[in-house]
Scaffold this motif. Structure first.
Motif, PDB file in Angstrom:
ATOM      1  N   LEU A  46       0.810  -1.222   0.000  1.00 35.29           N
ATOM      2  CA  LEU A  46       0.000   0.000   0.000  1.00 35.29           C
ATOM      3  C   LEU A  46       0.842   1.270   0.000  1.00 35.29           C
ATOM      4  CD1 LEU A  46      -2.735  -1.113   2.539  1.00 35.29           C
ATOM      5  CD2 LEU A  46      -2.952  -0.908   0.066  1.00 35.29           C
ATOM      6  N   LEU A  47       2.134   1.119  -0.152  1.00 32.36           N
ATOM      7  CA  LEU A  47       3.032   2.272  -0.127  1.00 32.36           C
ATOM      8  C   LEU A  47       2.835   3.120  -1.379  1.00 32.36           C
ATOM      9  CD1 LEU A  47       5.415   3.580   1.414  1.00 32.36           C
ATOM     10  CD2 LEU A  47       6.927   2.243  -0.039  1.00 32.36           C
ATOM     11  N   HIS A  48       2.705   4.413  -1.165  1.00 31.36           N
ATOM     12  CA  HIS A  48       2.588   5.340  -2.292  1.00 31.36           C
ATOM     13  C   HIS A  48       3.767   6.305  -2.244  1.00 31.36           C
ATOM     14  CE1 HIS A  48       1.096   8.105  -5.263  1.00 31.36           C
ATOM     15  NE2 HIS A  48       1.175   9.082  -4.382  1.00 31.36           N
ATOM     16  N   VAL A  49       4.739   6.069  -3.102  1.00 35.44           N
ATOM     17  CA  VAL A  49       5.890   6.970  -3.218  1.00 35.44           C
ATOM     18  C   VAL A  49       5.538   8.026  -4.248  1.00 35.44           C
ATOM     19  CG1 VAL A  49       8.321   7.149  -3.858  1.00 35.44           C
ATOM     20  CG2 VAL A  49       7.517   5.149  -2.597  1.00 35.44           C
ATOM     21  N   LEU A  50       5.744   9.285  -3.893  1.00 35.90           N
ATOM     22  CA  LEU A  50       5.434  10.368  -4.822  1.00 35.90           C
ATOM     23  C   LEU A  50       6.316  10.268  -6.061  1.00 35.90           C
ATOM     24  CD1 LEU A  50       3.916  11.624  -2.400  1.00 35.90           C
ATOM     25  CD2 LEU A  50       4.839  13.818  -3.128  1.00 35.90           C
ATOM     26  N   PRO A  51       5.738  10.521  -7.221  1.00 34.74           N
ATOM     27  CA  PRO A  51       6.562  10.596  -8.432  1.00 34.74           C
ATOM     28  C   PRO A  51       7.649  11.669  -8.255  1.00 34.74           C
ATOM     29  CG  PRO A  51       4.233  10.555  -8.998  1.00 34.74           C
ATOM     30  CD  PRO A  51       4.326  10.725  -7.506  1.00 34.74           C
ATOM     31  N   ALA A  52       8.763  11.469  -8.902  1.00 38.65           N
ATOM     32  CA  ALA A  52       9.931  12.334  -8.709  1.00 38.65           C
ATOM     33  C   ALA A  52       9.612  13.816  -8.903  1.00 38.65           C
ATOM     34  CB  ALA A  52      11.063  11.902  -9.638  1.00 38.65           C
ATOM     35  N   GLU A  53       8.895  14.166  -9.944  1.00 40.42           N
ATOM     36  CA  GLU A  53       8.620  15.589 -10.204  1.00 40.42           C
ATOM     37  C   GLU A  53       7.754  16.194  -9.099  1.00 40.42           C
ATOM     38  OE1 GLU A  53       9.039  19.220 -11.619  1.00 40.42           O
ATOM     39  OE2 GLU A  53      10.150  17.461 -12.328  1.00 40.42           O
ATOM     40  N   GLU A  54       6.754  15.454  -8.625  1.00 39.91           N
ATOM     41  CA  GLU A  54       5.909  15.947  -7.530  1.00 39.91           C
ATOM     42  C   GLU A  54       6.726  16.112  -6.249  1.00 39.91           C
ATOM     43  OE1 GLU A  54       2.218  13.854  -6.791  1.00 39.91           O
ATOM     44  OE2 GLU A  54       2.073  13.376  -8.925  1.00 39.91           O
ATOM     45  N   ALA A  55       7.569  15.143  -5.962  1.00 35.64           N
ATOM     46  CA  ALA A  55       8.395  15.212  -4.764  1.00 35.64           C
ATOM     47  C   ALA A  55       9.354  16.396  -4.844  1.00 35.64           C
ATOM     48  CB  ALA A  55       9.172  13.912  -4.586  1.00 35.64           C
ATOM     49  N   ARG A  56       9.954  16.594  -5.999  1.00 34.73           N
ATOM     50  CA  ARG A  56      10.900  17.704  -6.157  1.00 34.73           C
ATOM     51  C   ARG A  56      10.201  19.047  -5.979  1.00 34.73           C
ATOM     52  NH1 ARG A  56      14.412  20.863  -8.059  1.00 34.73           N
ATOM     53  NH2 ARG A  56      16.595  20.275  -7.999  1.00 34.73           N
ATOM     54  N   GLN A  57       8.999  19.175  -6.551  1.00 29.84           N
ATOM     55  CA  GLN A  57       8.227  20.420  -6.392  1.00 29.84           C
ATOM     56  C   GLN A  57       7.908  20.679  -4.923  1.00 29.84           C
ATOM     57  OE1 GLN A  57       4.805  20.052  -8.931  1.00 29.84           O
ATOM     58  NE2 GLN A  57       5.999  20.271 -10.809  1.00 29.84           N
ATOM     59  N   LEU A  58       7.514  19.631  -4.208  1.00 27.37           N
ATOM     60  CA  LEU A  58       7.197  19.788  -2.792  1.00 27.37           C
ATOM     61  C   LEU A  58       8.429  20.197  -1.992  1.00 27.37           C
ATOM     62  CD1 LEU A  58       5.234  19.552  -0.423  1.00 27.37           C
ATOM     63  CD2 LEU A  58       5.795  17.115  -0.342  1.00 27.37           C
ATOM     64  N   LEU A  59       9.548  19.553  -2.239  1.00 25.91           N
ATOM     65  CA  LEU A  59      10.772  19.889  -1.515  1.00 25.91           C
ATOM     66  C   LEU A  59      11.234  21.314  -1.800  1.00 25.91           C
ATOM     67  CD1 LEU A  59      12.744  16.545  -1.902  1.00 25.91           C
ATOM     68  CD2 LEU A  59      11.593  17.413   0.155  1.00 25.91           C
ATOM     69  N   ALA A  60      10.911  21.829  -2.969  1.00 31.68           N
ATOM     70  CA  ALA A  60      11.308  23.186  -3.351  1.00 31.68           C
ATOM     71  C   ALA A  60      10.376  24.252  -2.786  1.00 31.68           C
ATOM     72  CB  ALA A  60      11.360  23.302  -4.876  1.00 31.68           C
ATOM     73  N   GLN A  61       9.280  23.831  -2.159  1.00 31.17           N
ATOM     74  CA  GLN A  61       8.293  24.794  -1.654  1.00 31.17           C
ATOM     75  C   GLN A  61       8.013  24.556  -0.164  1.00 31.17           C
ATOM     76  OE1 GLN A  61       5.286  23.683  -4.579  1.00 31.17           O
ATOM     77  NE2 GLN A  61       5.521  25.701  -5.514  1.00 31.17           N
ATOM     78  N   PRO A  62       8.911  24.985   0.711  1.00 34.48           N
ATOM     79  CA  PRO A  62       8.726  24.722   2.138  1.00 34.48           C
ATOM     80  C   PRO A  62       7.453  25.341   2.716  1.00 34.48           C
ATOM     81  CG  PRO A  62      10.596  26.188   1.771  1.00 34.48           C
ATOM     82  CD  PRO A  62      10.150  25.700   0.433  1.00 34.48           C
ATOM     83  N   GLU A  63       6.895  26.312   2.062  1.00 34.30           N
ATOM     84  CA  GLU A  63       5.647  26.897   2.559  1.00 34.30           C
ATOM     85  C   GLU A  63       4.498  25.886   2.530  1.00 34.30           C
ATOM     86  OE1 GLU A  63       5.927  27.852  -1.850  1.00 34.30           O
ATOM     87  OE2 GLU A  63       7.312  27.949  -0.144  1.00 34.30           O
ATOM     88  N   ARG A  64       4.673  24.801   1.795  1.00 32.41           N
ATOM     89  CA  ARG A  64       3.651  23.745   1.739  1.00 32.41           C
ATOM     90  C   ARG A  64       3.797  22.733   2.873  1.00 32.41           C
ATOM     91  NH1 ARG A  64       4.107  21.338  -4.190  1.00 32.41           N
ATOM     92  NH2 ARG A  64       2.655  19.831  -3.280  1.00 32.41           N
ATOM     93  N   TRP A  65       4.863  22.822   3.648  1.00 31.65           N
ATOM     94  CA  TRP A  65       5.146  21.832   4.684  1.00 31.65           C
ATOM     95  C   TRP A  65       4.405  22.160   5.981  1.00 31.65           C
ATOM     96  CZ3 TRP A  65      11.193  22.216   4.427  1.00 31.65           C
ATOM     97  CH2 TRP A  65      11.627  21.929   3.129  1.00 31.65           C
ATOM     98  N   THR A  66       3.107  22.267   5.926  1.00 30.59           N
ATOM     99  CA  THR A  66       2.316  22.600   7.107  1.00 30.59           C
ATOM    100  C   THR A  66       1.231  21.548   7.322  1.00 30.59           C
ATOM    101  OG1 THR A  66       0.611  23.865   5.953  1.00 30.59           O
ATOM    102  CG2 THR A  66       2.629  25.051   6.570  1.00 30.59           C
ATOM    103  N   GLN A  67       0.667  21.550   8.486  1.00 31.05           N
ATOM    104  CA  GLN A  67      -0.415  20.619   8.782  1.00 31.05           C
ATOM    105  C   GLN A  67      -1.760  21.137   8.300  1.00 31.05           C
ATOM    106  OE1 GLN A  67      -0.164  19.556  12.910  1.00 31.05           O
ATOM    107  NE2 GLN A  67       1.755  18.483  12.622  1.00 31.05           N
ATOM    108  N   GLU A  68      -1.761  22.281   7.645  1.00 30.35           N
ATOM    109  CA  GLU A  68      -2.995  22.808   7.076  1.00 30.35           C
ATOM    110  C   GLU A  68      -3.315  22.177   5.722  1.00 30.35           C
ATOM    111  OE1 GLU A  68      -0.820  25.172   8.738  1.00 30.35           O
ATOM    112  OE2 GLU A  68      -2.220  24.734  10.359  1.00 30.35           O
ATOM    113  N   SER A  69      -2.386  21.388   5.197  1.00 28.11           N
ATOM    114  CA  SER A  69      -2.632  20.696   3.926  1.00 28.11           C
ATOM    115  C   SER A  69      -2.146  19.253   4.046  1.00 28.11           C
ATOM    116  CB  SER A  69      -1.901  21.392   2.776  1.00 28.11           C
ATOM    117  OG  SER A  69      -0.524  21.106   2.817  1.00 28.11           O
ATOM    118  N   ASP A  70      -2.584  18.429   3.139  1.00 24.97           N
ATOM    119  CA  ASP A  70      -2.147  17.034   3.135  1.00 24.97           C
ATOM    120  C   ASP A  70      -0.638  16.907   2.944  1.00 24.97           C
ATOM    121  OD1 ASP A  70      -4.728  16.180   3.544  1.00 24.97           O
ATOM    122  OD2 ASP A  70      -5.094  15.714   1.437  1.00 24.97           O
ATOM    123  N   ASP A  71      -0.026  17.907   2.316  1.00 25.28           N
ATOM    124  CA  ASP A  71       1.419  17.872   2.088  1.00 25.28           C
ATOM    125  C   ASP A  71       2.199  17.776   3.393  1.00 25.28           C
ATOM    126  OD1 ASP A  71       1.002  18.143  -0.639  1.00 25.28           O
ATOM    127  OD2 ASP A  71       1.244  20.322  -0.599  1.00 25.28           O
TER     128      ASP A  71
END
Length: 90
Positions: A46-71
């Protein structure tokens, strides 16, 4: 370390193939009930590893690293390369 520095370091490790991002199984996924189901669960069935491009985008946007979103509930983990004794952590 501020968020931008953290992002840069995580991207360095990601681009080197040392880390990846994964999500927990969806809410409501039945928990394993027997040994065979636990083995599937633990082997990443059941493991879901993010596709590389999605993961890279997330890592480049620390403002998304909050508990207010699923990210904010995704997980970092080391890849097989990141687990190697000679992994180039810098």
């Amino acid at each position: 370390m501020d968020a931008a520095e953290c992002s840069r370091q995580l991207l360095t490790w990601f681009d080197a193939g040392l880390i990846e991002i994964y999500a927990d199984p969806p809410d409501g996924t039945p928990r394993p009930r027997n040994r065979a189901e636990w083995q599937l669960w633990n082997n990443g069935y059941l493991l879901h590893v993010l596709p590389a491009e999605e993961a890279r985008q997330l890592l480049a946007q620390p403002e998304r690293w909050t508990q207010e979103s699923d990210d904010g509930f995704l997980h970092l983990c080391r890849t097989d390369a990141g687990m190697a004794d000679d992994a180039p952590w810098a």
